[in-house]
Design a protein around this motif. Structure first.
Motif, PDB file in Angstrom:
ATOM      1  N   ASP A   1       0.655 -36.243  61.650  1.00 43.81           N
ATOM      2  CA  ASP A   1      -0.351 -35.177  61.635  1.00 43.81           C
ATOM      3  C   ASP A   1      -0.491 -34.510  60.273  1.00 43.81           C
ATOM      4  N   ASP A   2       0.610 -34.320  59.553  1.00 42.03           N
ATOM      5  CA  ASP A   2       0.534 -33.596  58.282  1.00 42.03           C
ATOM      6  C   ASP A   2       0.046 -34.477  57.127  1.00 42.03           C
ATOM      7  N   GLU A   3      -0.254 -35.755  57.411  1.00 42.82           N
ATOM      8  CA  GLU A   3      -0.813 -36.651  56.399  1.00 42.82           C
ATOM      9  C   GLU A   3      -2.071 -37.342  56.922  1.00 42.82           C
ATOM     10  N   ARG A   4      -2.685 -36.711  57.898  1.00 37.07           N
ATOM     11  CA  ARG A   4      -3.825 -37.330  58.583  1.00 37.07           C
ATOM     12  C   ARG A   4      -4.993 -37.606  57.640  1.00 37.07           C
ATOM     13  N   TYR A   5      -5.186 -36.721  56.676  1.00 42.87           N
ATOM     14  CA  TYR A   5      -6.225 -36.919  55.668  1.00 42.87           C
ATOM     15  C   TYR A   5      -5.595 -37.484  54.408  1.00 42.87           C
TER      16      TYR A   5
ATOM     17  N   PHE B   1      -3.481 -37.884  47.362  1.00 39.51           N
ATOM     18  CA  PHE B   1      -3.165 -36.612  47.997  1.00 39.51           C
ATOM     19  C   PHE B   1      -3.198 -36.803  49.513  1.00 39.51           C
ATOM     20  N   VAL B   2      -2.424 -35.989  50.214  1.00 40.46           N
ATOM     21  CA  VAL B   2      -2.424 -36.011  51.680  1.00 40.46           C
ATOM     22  C   VAL B   2      -2.580 -34.591  52.196  1.00 40.46           C
ATOM     23  N   SER B   3      -3.074 -34.494  53.439  1.00 38.69           N
ATOM     24  CA  SER B   3      -3.311 -33.185  54.034  1.00 38.69           C
ATOM     25  C   SER B   3      -3.300 -33.302  55.548  1.00 38.69           C
TER      26      SER B   3
END
Length: 464
Positions: free
Chosen positions: A139-143, A160-162
């Protein structure tokens, strides 16, 4: 020619090249252009005073989200004085909002839609964002985002991840790519068939004469299984002998098409580097073109005419107009939308929505005069009914016959027993006198013979 049947399972298949053709008589592949819709938004903030650029769009549930580049500086200069990565969102892909994110201070206030500070968040300023939603990430790297560095030599590509698409953090291992040039809108793609991340990026074709670092601008490809370790970029699309001497492939806007198997698209912005339109401030004219691939590596550029041309507004007849952004999203039961950048550097610089029917980029076209037909190579499918995406005129028709691999018509499923198909449907069923149940042909090597008049056939699928 394949020696084994093409396994299509229950996946939708597009007619974008010659893959499925065994025989053709009177039909041709025809590219279809998008419809230009309303302006999504224009430059209207101080940090957007020069232009808007490099949009990247996704649909996340019921929300449309866009990341883009905003430039400050003179619109008559060749370079911007500052670039920002910004964010916008919309409930319908028509009315867009630029929310106050409270992340970055600009002119003493954080009431803006800027995502990254001017100094960047990975040791260098970045611009030209490309964003995907990763279906396999926590979930914390979904984007996931890639962007290129600004005014740092050599330029590099950073990742980058988000978890929310707003608060981003650099990935371990930045920069991801260092073997430039990267001065383009480099595009990140999740390839579900290869189960890998792919970046399509700027390249140089040194086999043809040109003034860009000893060649002409072209397109490279790099691949990764983990978003950290990337393969050496290799050239995949380049100008050839059919192109003008000053022809460059400036961007790529590559995408793995989500509605079908074996379907990869590119929408490069070309650059005729030495053409000058009367009254334009700089040399260079552009079109958006269209290319297809079955694996993301070998590309077919048979349609050389523009997918989108500059058009009637003379302000688009200058360098770097028009340009297609990254991403294709569904905006209705029959409709897909993309983002077109236009009027670059003008007072009305902004993004315009353009639409096209689902799967409607290329069709097998049968003309008005006489009957045309084609037969596919042997296929192996697992569904029970045949669905077609088609459009006919009021007097047009399509008939389809199921054949065994040797070309013998399947009894009861021949042309004579096929119910006439006409109209305009994204998912219309084929039927014969005995019905449309193809269960008996599952996993049996089978051909399809289509007979058509004044009709377009875009896609097929065997479904339950």
């Amino acid at each position: 020619m394949p020696t084994e049947p093409i396994d299509v399972g229950q996946h939708r298949q597009l007619f974008i090249d010659d893959l499925f053709f065994e025989k053709q008589d009177g039909v041709e592949l025809q590219m279809h252009r998008p419809t230009l819709g309303d302006v999504m938004f224009k430059r209207d903030r101080p940090w957007e005073e020069r232009s808007l650029d490099t949009p990247s769009i996704v649909k996340d549930g019921d929300l449309y989200r866009m990341w883009y580049r905003a430039d400050q500086g003179s619109r008559t200069a060749q370079r911007e004085s500052n670039s920002w990565v910004c964010y916008a969102e919309s409930p319908d892909c028509i009315e867009w909002m630029k929310p106050d994110l409270g992340l970055v201070e600009y002119d003493g206030s954080t009431k803006n839609n800027i995502l990254f500070p001017a100094e960047g968040i990975s040791g260098a300023p970045v611009k030209n964002p490309s964003v995907i939603i990763d279906p396999n990430a926590p979930d914390d790297e979904r984007y996931k985002m890639i962007a290129r560095t600004v005014d740092v030599k050599p330029t590099t590509v950073h990742g980058f991840v988000s978890g929310d698409g707003i608060n981003w953090r650099p990935v371990t291992g930045n920069p991801l790519l260092t073997d430039g040039p990267f001065d383009s809108h480099n595009i990140l793609v999740w390839d579900n068939e290869r189960e890998s991340y792919v970046i399509f990026l700027r390249g140089i074709d040194e086999t043809v004469d040109g003034k860009f670092i000893g060649g002409r601008r072209a397109i490279r490809r790099s691949e990764s299984e983990d978003f950290v370790n990337w393969s050496v970029p290799k050239l995949v699309v380049a100008p050839d002998q059919h192109d003008a001497y000053d022809y460059h492939l400036y961007t790529n806007a590559a995408v793995k098409y989500h509605r079908a198997a074996r379907a990869y698209f590119m929408f490069p912005m070309t650059l005729y580097n030495e053409r000058l339109y009367s009254g334009a401030p700089f040399n260079g004219l552009s079109d958006v073109i269209f290319a297809t691939s079955r694996d993301g590596i070998r590309w077919d550029r048979r349609f050389r005419e523009p997918f989108v041309a500059p058009g009637l507004d003379e302000r688009n007849w200058t360098d770097r107009n028009p340009m297609m952004g990254a991403g294709i999203v569904e905006t209705g039961p029959n409709e897909l939308s993309m983002v077109l950048q236009e009027l670059h550097k003008s007072d009305d610089s902004g993004f315009r929505r353009c639409t096209i029917r689902k799967d409607g980029f290329v069709s097998v076209h049968a003309p008005y005069f006489g009957w045309s037909e084609f037969t596919t190579l042997p296929l192996r499918f697992s569904g029970t009914r045949l669905e077609l995406n088609y459009s006919t005129s009021g007097g047009g028709s399509i008939f389809v016959e199921m054949q065994y691999a040797d070309g013998t018509p399947v009894p009861g499923f021949d042309l004579e027993h096929c119910a006439e198909i006409f109209g305009d449907k994204i998912s219309g069923g084929a039927a014969w006198a005995g019905g449309g149940d193809l269960s008996a042909l599952q996993d049996v090597p089978t051909k399809m013979r289509f007979q058509m008049r004044d009709a377009d056939l875009f896609a097929f699928r065997f479904s339950d």
